[in-house]
Structure formats: structure tokens, C-alpha cells
Design a protein around this motif. Structure first.
Motif, short mmCIF file in Angstrom:
data_model
loop_
_atom_site.label_atom_id
_atom_site.label_comp_id
_atom_site.label_asym_id
_atom_site.label_seq_id
_atom_site.Cartn_x
_atom_site.Cartn_y
_atom_site.Cartn_z
N ARG A 1 47.03 32.29 23.53
CA ARG A 1 45.81 33.07 23.37
C ARG A 1 45.90 33.93 22.12
NH1 ARG A 1 45.36 36.45 28.16
NH2 ARG A 1 44.54 34.54 29.11
N THR B 1 36.45 37.31 33.60
CA THR B 1 37.32 36.20 33.23
C THR B 1 38.55 36.14 34.12
OG1 THR B 1 38.41 37.54 31.52
CG2 THR B 1 36.52 36.20 30.84
N GLY B 2 39.04 37.30 34.55
CA GLY B 2 40.17 37.31 35.46
C GLY B 2 39.84 36.66 36.79
N LEU B 3 38.63 36.89 37.28
CA LEU B 3 38.20 36.26 38.53
C LEU B 3 38.11 34.75 38.37
CD1 LEU B 3 37.02 36.50 41.43
CD2 LEU B 3 34.76 36.74 40.35
N HIS C 1 36.64 41.35 31.14
CA HIS C 1 37.97 40.92 31.57
C HIS C 1 38.08 40.83 33.10
CE1 HIS C 1 39.72 42.26 27.45
NE2 HIS C 1 39.19 41.06 27.40
N ARG C 2 37.30 41.63 33.84
CA ARG C 2 37.27 41.43 35.28
C ARG C 2 36.64 40.09 35.61
NH1 ARG C 2 34.35 45.27 39.80
NH2 ARG C 2 32.43 44.46 38.81
N ASP D 1 41.74 29.07 29.05
CA ASP D 1 41.10 29.82 30.12
C ASP D 1 39.96 30.66 29.55
OD1 ASP D 1 42.34 32.03 28.93
OD2 ASP D 1 43.91 32.15 30.46
N ASP E 1 37.99 36.52 24.32
CA ASP E 1 38.69 37.21 23.23
C ASP E 1 38.44 36.53 21.88
OD1 ASP E 1 39.58 38.91 25.18
OD2 ASP E 1 41.66 38.23 25.15
N ASP F 1 39.48 32.75 36.06
CA ASP F 1 40.77 32.12 35.77
C ASP F 1 41.69 32.18 36.98
OD1 ASP F 1 39.82 31.66 33.22
OD2 ASP F 1 40.79 33.43 32.36
N GLY F 2 41.68 33.29 37.69
CA GLY F 2 42.54 33.43 38.86
C GLY F 2 42.20 32.45 39.95
N ALA G 1 31.41 33.66 32.28
CA ALA G 1 32.65 34.07 31.61
C ALA G 1 32.73 33.52 30.19
CB ALA G 1 33.85 33.60 32.43
N ARG H 1 39.47 33.89 29.68
CA ARG H 1 39.89 35.11 28.98
C ARG H 1 40.08 34.80 27.50
NH1 ARG H 1 42.67 40.15 29.63
NH2 ARG H 1 42.84 40.96 27.51
#
Length: 393
Positions: free
Chosen positions: A9, A300-302, A297-298, A64, A70, A304-305, A238, A66
Motif C-alpha cells: 500500500r 474501508t476497514g469494514l 477508514h472505518r 484492498d 489512500d 476489507d475485514g 469504499a 483501504r
């Protein structure tokens, strides 16, 4: 099968930052000519931007979301239109990865292939031997002028049964382009209208949209890959937010670059930097940008997670993804508006980037899928115990 070393990344973000001077240098040209400059497209290709959502077996990076956010933030810091087009390409490219593997073999045989598209079903798909016949018009097709394929949603009209939306893939050479992109914001995106007149689409390139919205694709090779097993709308959300982050940062850059030379006319402040009002404005804008990054970021975190662990999505998680996207748009625009208002009358000249930044972020906030109020209302419906009033969750 191709093999390639997948950049991290950090490396991909650095590449995006490295091409910023090229994108920034062509931003005014893109706005004037209502399309991305060819050299900017080449720079995006050289940086690997078009490979981010391509499967690894074709030499792609399977990045991903995120990473998408970015990278787009760095691109948007240079030029909002270029960043927006890159982000739009990522979504139909991801959707292409849900088609049968033989269809992907055809699409991804083109190096740095670019797929544009829309989710609006403004056409019809009538069954015929071996496929469907497509007719219709699709507007707001960002990046169409540099695309090889278009992902198209149309209403499938069977001889028996109820009509339903389908997703198709069509070569750009089969479509007509209407040069109607005359707008106040995101002018450089070239988001023209495309037209299909009796275009035959083989059945292998037709998928039911309801299944796609649930993340149920027809690809064997991608079925278990983390990047390709999320529902469409959270993925689209996202994939889209980075441009707003970049525009907000660009507004900060433009404001602080001019600040040392500015006074506040018709006041006692010979230096704008010394005025308490300026301190309040810049702090408020900076905090809103920080909040926008939190929501991005919340989100993309969701995505990707859940892609990594494969757990089912709850309805609340799906609509919160859209709410986070809306929050990024709202906060980013509020930050830009503060900085644009603080930039004074001289900022309206077209050689000042902040006026273009303000128009671009306004255009994004007007987008039907990204509108802050629309997304907040949908989230609120679910929080209040009601069901969604749309298929797009």
C-alpha cells in the motif's frame, strides 16, 4: 497465468504521489477540454492505478479498499477529476471480476484495461438466441472516452415473468458516445452519455443484478478471494471516498500556499495569518478533514475485514457503509467550503485551484449514490427499525 510482484500500500500511495505533478499540470487542460489528458492516463497506467482491482492471475494487484482510498486521496490532491475517473474505473473493474472466468480472460487480455460503467438501469435487455439485445442511454459515464469496455445495467424483459435488472459487459466499440458533458464541476472527467442501439450481448456477459448486489458472482477463480466476496454497494462506497479526501487536502494546500502573502482587505489585519478568524477557520476545516478520514477508514476497514474473514454482512453494516461514505462527502465539502470562503475575492480567478476544488467537491456531493442526506436517511431508517426502501444496500 501471469505472475507479478504486488506493491505494498505504501508503495502504491508513493507512486500516486510521484505522478501528482503530471496530473496537476494537466488539470486546467482537462477542465477546459472536458476529459482527462492522455498523458495523465499514461501516468496512471505507469503507476499501476488500473491494476488495483484486477485479479492477480492477470498481473493485477487485488488491492484492498483501504489502498484504493489512500491512492485516490493522493490523486485527488493533484486533480479531482483524474482521481474520480480512476475511482470509477475501480468499481466496474471489480464488477467484471464477478463474470465467468472466460469473460474475464477476454477483458483482462488488454493491458491496463479500463472499464467504465453505471448502476442506473436506463435501458432494456430483450432475450434473443444466445443472449440479449440491448437498447438505451446511460448518462454520467465517467472515463468513457478512455475506456475499452462499459459495464451496463438494463432491465431484462423476459417473454414470461417479471422484468428484473441485469448487468452486462459491452465493448465501447459497440456503443455510441454523445458529447454532452457541459457542467460546473468535475468537468475533466468526460462523463458523457453512451447509447446502445440493438447491441447483441452474449449470455456469458449477462448477470442478474440482484445476485451481484449480494456479492454472488459467476466466477470460479474469484469466488473465495477476499477482494471479490463483498456486496456491491459497500464495495462501491469504499472505492469512491478517496477523491473527496484528496480534494479536502488540496483545498488546505491551496489555502496555506497563499496565506503568507494575504491580508484581509478593509480590516486592520495586514496579515490574514494573524487574524483569530483565520485560526478558527483553519482549525475547523482541519478537524472536519480528520473526521472525514475517520469515516473513510472505518468504511474501508469494514469492507476489507469482512472480505478477509468471510463473515456475513448484516443490514445495519451495509447501510452504515453508505452512511460513512455520505459522511466523508459532507465533511469534505464543509472543509473545502470553509477554506474557499476564507480565500477571498482573488480566489475566484480560474488560475486559482481552490475554485475548481470547490466546484468538484460540490459535484461529488450531488451524486445520487454519494449524497450525504440520502445516505444518512437510509441509515436512520434502519436504526429506527424500518426496512430499506431501495435495492441498493
Amino acid at each position: 497465468m501471469l505472475t507479478t510482484e504486488v506493491p505494498t500500500r505504501e508503495q502504491l500511495v508513493r507512486r500516486a504521489s510521484d505522478i501528482a505533478p503530471v496530473l496537476r499540470g494537466h488539470a486546467a487542460w482537462a477542465e477546459e477540454h472536458r476529459r482527462i489528458h492522455d498523458e495523465s492516463i499514461e501516468a496512471l497506467a505507469d503507476a499501476g492505478v488500473f491494476k488495483l482491482r484486477v485479479p492477480a492471475r492477470y498481473g493485477g494487484y487485488e488491492a484492498d479498499t483501504r489502498t484504493l482510498a489512500d491512492v485516490a486521496a493522493e490523486l485527488g490532491r493533484a486533480d479531482g477529476s483524474t482521481s474520480w475517473v480512476a475511482s470509477v474505473y475501480w468499481i466496474p473493474t471489480w464488477m467484471t471480476c464477478l463474470f465467468p472466468d472466460e469473460v474475464q480472460d477476454e477483458v483482462f487480455s488488454t493491458p491496463d484495461v479500463r472499464v467504465c460503467g453505471t448502476l442506473s438501469p436506463t435501458g432494456t435487455a430483450v432475450p434473443t438466441d444466445g443472449g440479449v439485445v440491448l437498447n438505451g442511454r446511460w448518462g454520467f459515464i465517467s472515463g468513457a472516452l478512455h475506456s475499452h469496455w462499459q459495464e451496463i445495467v438494463a432491465i431484462h424483459i423476459p417473454q414470461d415473468g417479471e422484468p428484473y435488472p441485469v448487468m452486462t459487459l459491452v465493448p465501447m466499440s459497440d456503443l455510441q458516445v454523445v458529447d454532452d458533458w457541459h457542467t460546473s464541476g468535475l468537468r475533466g472527467t468526460g462523463s458523457v452519455t453512451t447509447v446502445a442501439e440493438n447491441v447483441f450481448v452474449p449470455s456469458s456477459r449477462v448477470l442478474p443484478l440482484p445476485a451481484i448486489l449480494e456479492g454472488q458472482g459467476a466466477s470460479v477463480s474469484n469466488a473465495g478471494r477476499p477482494a471479490y466476496r463483498a456486496p456491491l454497494l459497500p464495495v462501491a462506497s469504499a472505492s469512491s471516498v478517496g477523491t473527496v479526501l484528496g480534494l479536502a487536502r488540496a483545498a488546505q494546500d491551496a489555502f496555506f500556499q497563499r496565506l503568507p502573502q494575504r491580508k484581509i482587505t478593509y480590516t486592520g489585519y495586514a496579515s490574514q495569518a494573524e487574524a483569530p478568524l483565520t485560526h478558527l477557520q483553519t482549525a475547523d476545516a482541519a478537524m472536519k478533514i480528520d473526521e472525514a478520514f475517520f469515516h473513510a477508514h472505518r468504511l474501508t476497514g469494514l469492507v476489507d475485514g469482512k472480505g478477509a474473514d468471510g463473515t456475513p454482512w448484516s443490514l445495519e453494516e451495509r447501510v452504515r457503509a453508505r452512511a460513512d461514505m455520505g459522511a466523508v462527502c459532507r465533511l469534505g465539502k464543509e472543509a473545502v467550503d470553509i477554506l474557499a470562503l476564507a480565500s477571498g475575492g482573488s480566489s475566484v480567478y480560474t488560475d486559482q485551484p481552490i475554485q475548481r476544488i470547490a466546484r468538484d467537491v460540490q459535484a461529488i456531493n450531488l451524486h445520487a449514490l454519494m449524497h450525504p442526506d440520502t445516505n444518512a436517511e437510509l441509515y436512520g431508517r434502519i436504526l429506527c427499525g424500518l426496512g430499506p426502501d431501495t435495492l441498493y444496500v
